[in-house]
Design a protein around this motif. Structure first.
Motif, PDB file in Angstrom:
ATOM      1  N   LEU A  34       0.881  -1.217  -0.053  1.00 56.69           N
ATOM      2  CA  LEU A  34      -0.072  -0.145  -0.050  1.00 56.69           C
ATOM      3  C   LEU A  34       0.938   1.265   0.099  1.00 56.69           C
ATOM      4  O   LEU A  34       0.612   2.322  -0.836  1.00 56.69           O
ATOM      5  N   ILE A  35       1.667   1.316   0.742  1.00 61.98           N
ATOM      6  CA  ILE A  35       3.007   2.269   0.766  1.00 61.98           C
ATOM      7  C   ILE A  35       3.479   2.624  -0.350  1.00 61.98           C
ATOM      8  O   ILE A  35       3.432   3.749  -1.177  1.00 61.98           O
ATOM      9  N   ARG A  36       4.004   1.581  -1.131  1.00 66.17           N
ATOM     10  CA  ARG A  36       4.665   1.881  -2.487  1.00 66.17           C
ATOM     11  C   ARG A  36       3.836   2.367  -3.553  1.00 66.17           C
ATOM     12  O   ARG A  36       4.014   3.134  -4.322  1.00 66.17           O
ATOM     13  N   ARG A  37       2.637   1.738  -3.661  1.00 63.98           N
ATOM     14  CA  ARG A  37       1.665   2.098  -4.553  1.00 63.98           C
ATOM     15  C   ARG A  37       1.118   3.578  -4.228  1.00 63.98           C
ATOM     16  O   ARG A  37       0.707   4.458  -5.303  1.00 63.98           O
ATOM     17  N   THR A  38       0.854   3.812  -3.123  1.00 60.28           N
ATOM     18  CA  THR A  38       0.518   5.335  -2.902  1.00 60.28           C
ATOM     19  C   THR A  38       1.585   6.175  -3.465  1.00 60.28           C
ATOM     20  O   THR A  38       1.262   7.568  -3.836  1.00 60.28           O
ATOM     21  N   LEU A  39       2.561   6.000  -2.962  1.00 63.05           N
ATOM     22  CA  LEU A  39       3.829   6.967  -3.456  1.00 63.05           C
ATOM     23  C   LEU A  39       3.880   7.072  -4.822  1.00 63.05           C
ATOM     24  O   LEU A  39       3.972   8.141  -5.375  1.00 63.05           O
ATOM     25  N   ALA A  40       3.763   5.986  -5.542  1.00 60.94           N
ATOM     26  CA  ALA A  40       3.594   6.098  -7.223  1.00 60.94           C
ATOM     27  C   ALA A  40       2.463   6.950  -7.721  1.00 60.94           C
ATOM     28  O   ALA A  40       2.726   7.404  -8.436  1.00 60.94           O
ATOM     29  N   ARG A  41       1.256   6.592  -6.963  1.00 61.35           N
ATOM     30  CA  ARG A  41      -0.073   7.283  -7.340  1.00 61.35           C
ATOM     31  C   ARG A  41       0.241   8.817  -6.959  1.00 61.35           C
ATOM     32  O   ARG A  41      -0.258   9.719  -7.786  1.00 61.35           O
ATOM     33  N   TYR A  42       1.067   9.320  -5.924  1.00 62.27           N
ATOM     34  CA  TYR A  42       1.030  10.634  -5.743  1.00 62.27           C
ATOM     35  C   TYR A  42       1.891  11.359  -6.718  1.00 62.27           C
ATOM     36  O   TYR A  42       1.655  12.535  -7.185  1.00 62.27           O
ATOM     37  N   LEU A  43       2.901  10.519  -7.396  1.00 61.44           N
ATOM     38  CA  LEU A  43       3.787  11.175  -8.422  1.00 61.44           C
ATOM     39  C   LEU A  43       2.863  11.327  -9.855  1.00 61.44           C
ATOM     40  O   LEU A  43       2.861  12.304 -10.482  1.00 61.44           O
ATOM     41  N   SER A  44       1.911  10.393 -10.113  1.00 63.57           N
ATOM     42  CA  SER A  44       1.075  10.584 -11.274  1.00 63.57           C
ATOM     43  C   SER A  44       0.174  11.559 -10.904  1.00 63.57           C
ATOM     44  O   SER A  44      -0.193  12.413 -11.815  1.00 63.57           O
ATOM     45  N   LEU A  45      -0.296  11.808  -9.846  1.00 62.76           N
ATOM     46  CA  LEU A  45      -1.236  12.844  -9.255  1.00 62.76           C
ATOM     47  C   LEU A  45      -0.709  14.022  -9.541  1.00 62.76           C
ATOM     48  O   LEU A  45      -1.225  15.275 -10.083  1.00 62.76           O
ATOM     49  N   LEU A  46       0.444  14.066  -9.006  1.00 58.87           N
ATOM     50  CA  LEU A  46       1.420  15.636  -9.324  1.00 58.87           C
ATOM     51  C   LEU A  46       1.627  15.988 -10.796  1.00 58.87           C
ATOM     52  O   LEU A  46       1.499  17.314 -10.958  1.00 58.87           O
ATOM     53  N   SER A  47       1.774  14.949 -11.543  1.00 56.72           N
ATOM     54  CA  SER A  47       1.646  15.285 -12.947  1.00 56.72           C
ATOM     55  C   SER A  47       0.547  15.648 -13.634  1.00 56.72           C
ATOM     56  O   SER A  47       0.380  16.787 -14.335  1.00 56.72           O
ATOM     57  N   VAL A  48      -0.668  15.025 -13.063  1.00 59.00           N
ATOM     58  CA  VAL A  48      -1.782  15.601 -13.981  1.00 59.00           C
ATOM     59  C   VAL A  48      -2.161  16.861 -13.318  1.00 59.00           C
ATOM     60  O   VAL A  48      -2.602  17.774 -14.238  1.00 59.00           O
TER      61      VAL A  48
END
Length: 627
Positions: A123-137
């Motif tokens: 969960l921590i790893r996927r959330t960190l990766a999702r934050y990067l995509s959210l920052l890009s969007v």
């Protein structure tokens, strides 16, 4: 949306670029056909007016106006202004592409640094990766019209799965007027810090490395905002645009074909199609259109950056790295070149002709004539010092015997007299003068002070092994504690004076630091007892008082085996030196001393008994006893 033609120009061939002229998507025709139609329409309208509508007197006025426009169009520095502007735009366009954020490296660091195969670790790893995509969007949404059309509101971002309801609530509660696109980066930092506290990130250095990659990712997003905020100065764009449009408005009139019967210079031919004028318009106006398309690559033009595709690709790659491929790799097997010293990769039939030899250097195959390859004797160059290079006053040191070894000694220079304060004779009467040494240096005298030289030892050529223990110093800062330690030292010294001579065991086993142990120990090896072919065969260790001290104290003998140590001297005087003369001896060849400065056994070292040269007599007694 980017038009790629790299495969078509992978090999230079006949009319290689000419084949690209037939493309429509992303071509100059698609950008310029409207302007070209307007220009040609205006040109042919004026031509028809001149040829078929105007009267003769009116034609004369038209011809004078055409000559005037043609004369002044050459005054516009169109090539310089337009070329410099387009070069700035292209450089800026490439910098914008290099500023696009890519999550590959941060996700690889997340996969390597954030441990845990359980559900929370995943969960921590996927959330960190999702934050990067959210920052890009959120970043692309603010600068790109294409991404804004895809995600017009936060509802679309939440519905797409890039933001949860709780995260949206927190995001909306933050009240700031300067933009909130950076908030996912802060969430990333907080979550990474929590993972470090939970022990899933094993080291602070790994956390720092991960956060540095986040800062790089966030910096790229910020650079996109900077490019969108700070454009090329508007005045420069206006100057270039006005130069282009005024030039061709004048060209529409000045490039008209006039009646060749009137003999105007340069108008000997009458054509209906202005071929070179159309080509000039095509080149200059097309150049301006290139700058217009590249100045903002986040739009919807054919050559703009495909940011929507970047978002799709980054989301898939980031989740794949941090989840499915997290800390997984194929099974380790030996490669097929395991036993080959120089492996050779195979070639196909279509590529074997491209195989080349390794480059060893352009001068490797250079032939040198054998007659010219022989070494020639070199003449010795003698250097003669002129009078301007000769020192007027020789230095005081080093000694002239070292400067002229084996040669007749030159006349010794007169050494100036130095008084007790170290000043030269030139200012002997002003020795207390603070600038005396500086003035002596200015007038050429040596400013070095007289230092008493150490007399050379006569006799023994071997150096004396000297270990001196400094006097005991208190390490406490309290005055009362210093007084107490001094009283304890005096008490220990009194007990040592009254100690009987048979207390050898007490002396040997005492490790508390008495005054005897504070005595300096000097190990002296007489030169007369050292043979040239190795160590002597006698073993005799004796400790005696140095010549400048009278033996007035007690005598203690420490014996163990066939070795004897004799201590003589006043035990109440720890500052006196004790000389130990050591003659190596051994009953067997394996016990011979390898060096006069090492113990008997080669695998032993004085470092076990001596720390920082603060050795004691008892520790040396133990060393000699163990041998």
């Amino acid at each position: 949306m980017t038009v790629t033609y790299s495969l078509n120009v992978s090999k230079a061939r006949l009319l290689g670029f000419a084949k690209l002229l037939l493309r429509w998507r992303g071509s100059i025709y698609k950008l310029l056909y409207r302007e070209m139609a307007i220009f040609c329409g205006l040109y042919y309208s004026l031509s028809a007016l001149y040829r078929y509508i105007l009267k003769e007197s009116q034609r004369t006025v038209f011809e004078k106006l055409a000559l005037y426009c043609e004369a002044f169009t050459n005054l516009i520095p169109l090539s310089f202004v337009l070329g410099f502007y387009v070069s700035i735009v292209v450089s800026r366009w490439w910098q914008q592409f290099m500023s696009l954020p890519w999550p590959d490296k941060p996700c690889m660091l997340i996969s390597a640094y954030v441990h845990g195969r359980d559900e929370r670790g995943r969960l921590i790893r996927r959330t960190l990766a999702r934050y990067l995509s959210l920052l890009s969007v959120l970043s692309f949404q603010a600068v790109s019209t294409a991404v804004k059309k895809r995600f017009p509101t936060l509802d679309h971002v939440e519905e797409a799965g890039l933001m949860t309801k709780e995260e949206r609530t927190v995001y909306e509660e933050i009240s700031v007027v300067h933009g909130k696109w950076w908030i996912p980066a802060q969430w990333f930092t907080a979550l990474a810090t929590r993972a470090r506290k939970e022990g899933r990130i094993k080291d602070d250095i790994l956390l720092s490395d991960l956060l540095n990659e986040l800062h790089t990712f966030r910096g790229n997003c910020g650079m996109l905002f900077n490019f969108d905020w700070i454009s090329i100065p508007l005045v420069y764009t206006q100057v270039v645009t006005l130069a282009i449009y005024t030039y061709f408005m004048a060209s529409v009139m000045g490039r008209q074909y006039l009646n060749p019967e009137k003999g105007y210079p340069g108008y000997e031919v009458d054509l209906y199609i202005p071929i070179f004028t159309i080509l000039q318009f095509f080149f200059y106006m097309g150049w301006l259109k290139v700058a217009e398309q590249l100045i903002n690559p986040f739009g919807e033009d054919d050559d703009d950056f495909e940011l929507n595709w970047c978002l799709d690709r980054n989301l898939v790659i980031s989740f794949l790295i941090v989840d499915e491929m997290c800390q997984r790799h194929p099974r380790l097997v030996k490669d097929q070149y395991w036993d080959e010293l120089e492996p050779q990769l195979p070639y196909t039939k279509s590529s074997v002709a491209l195989r080349t030899q390794p480059h060893l250097g352009s001068a490797v195959n250079l032939d040198i004539n054998l007659d010219e390859a022989e070494f020639v004797p070199m003449e010795t160059i003698m250097e003669d010092d002129g009078e301007e290079n000769t020192y007027s006053s020789p230095p005081v040191s080093p000694n002239t015997e070292l400067l002229y070894p084996g040669f007749p000694q030159p006349d010794k220079p007169t050494i100036p007299i130095v008084d007790e304060t170290g000043s030269q004779s030139g200012l002997k009467g002003f020795s207390d003068f603070p600038g005396s040494k500086f003035l002596n240096m200015l007038i050429g005298h040596s400013s070095s002070e007289n230092v008493a030289q150490t007399p050379k030892k006569e006799g023994s050529i071997m150096p004396t092994f000297t270990l001196k223990t400094p006097s005991r110093k208190s390490r406490t800062s309290s005055q009362s504690e210093n007084t107490k330690n001094s009283q304890n030292d005096e008490k220990d010294d009194q007990e040592l004076v009254t100690m009987p001579q048979e207390s050898h065991d007490v002396l040997k086993n005492d490790a508390t630091g008495t005054s005897v142990q504070q005595s300096s120990l000097i190990i002296d090896i007489p030169a007369s007892e050292i043979r040239s072919d190795g160590p002597t065969d006698q073993s005799e260790f004796s400790v005696k008082k140095s010549k400048d001290t009278e033996p007035t104290g007690t005598v203690e003998d420490c014996k163990e085996g066939n070795k004897m140590v004799t201590f003589e001297g006043d035990q109440n005087q720890p500052s006196k030196d004790v000389v130990v003369e050591m003659d190596s001896a051994s009953d067997s060849p394996t016990d011979q001393v390898q060096s006069p400065f090492e113990p008997t056994l080669s695998d032993e070292s004085l470092a076990v008994y001596v720390e920082s040269n603060q050795s004691t007599v008892s520790s040396y007694a133990e060393l000699l006893g163990e041998q």
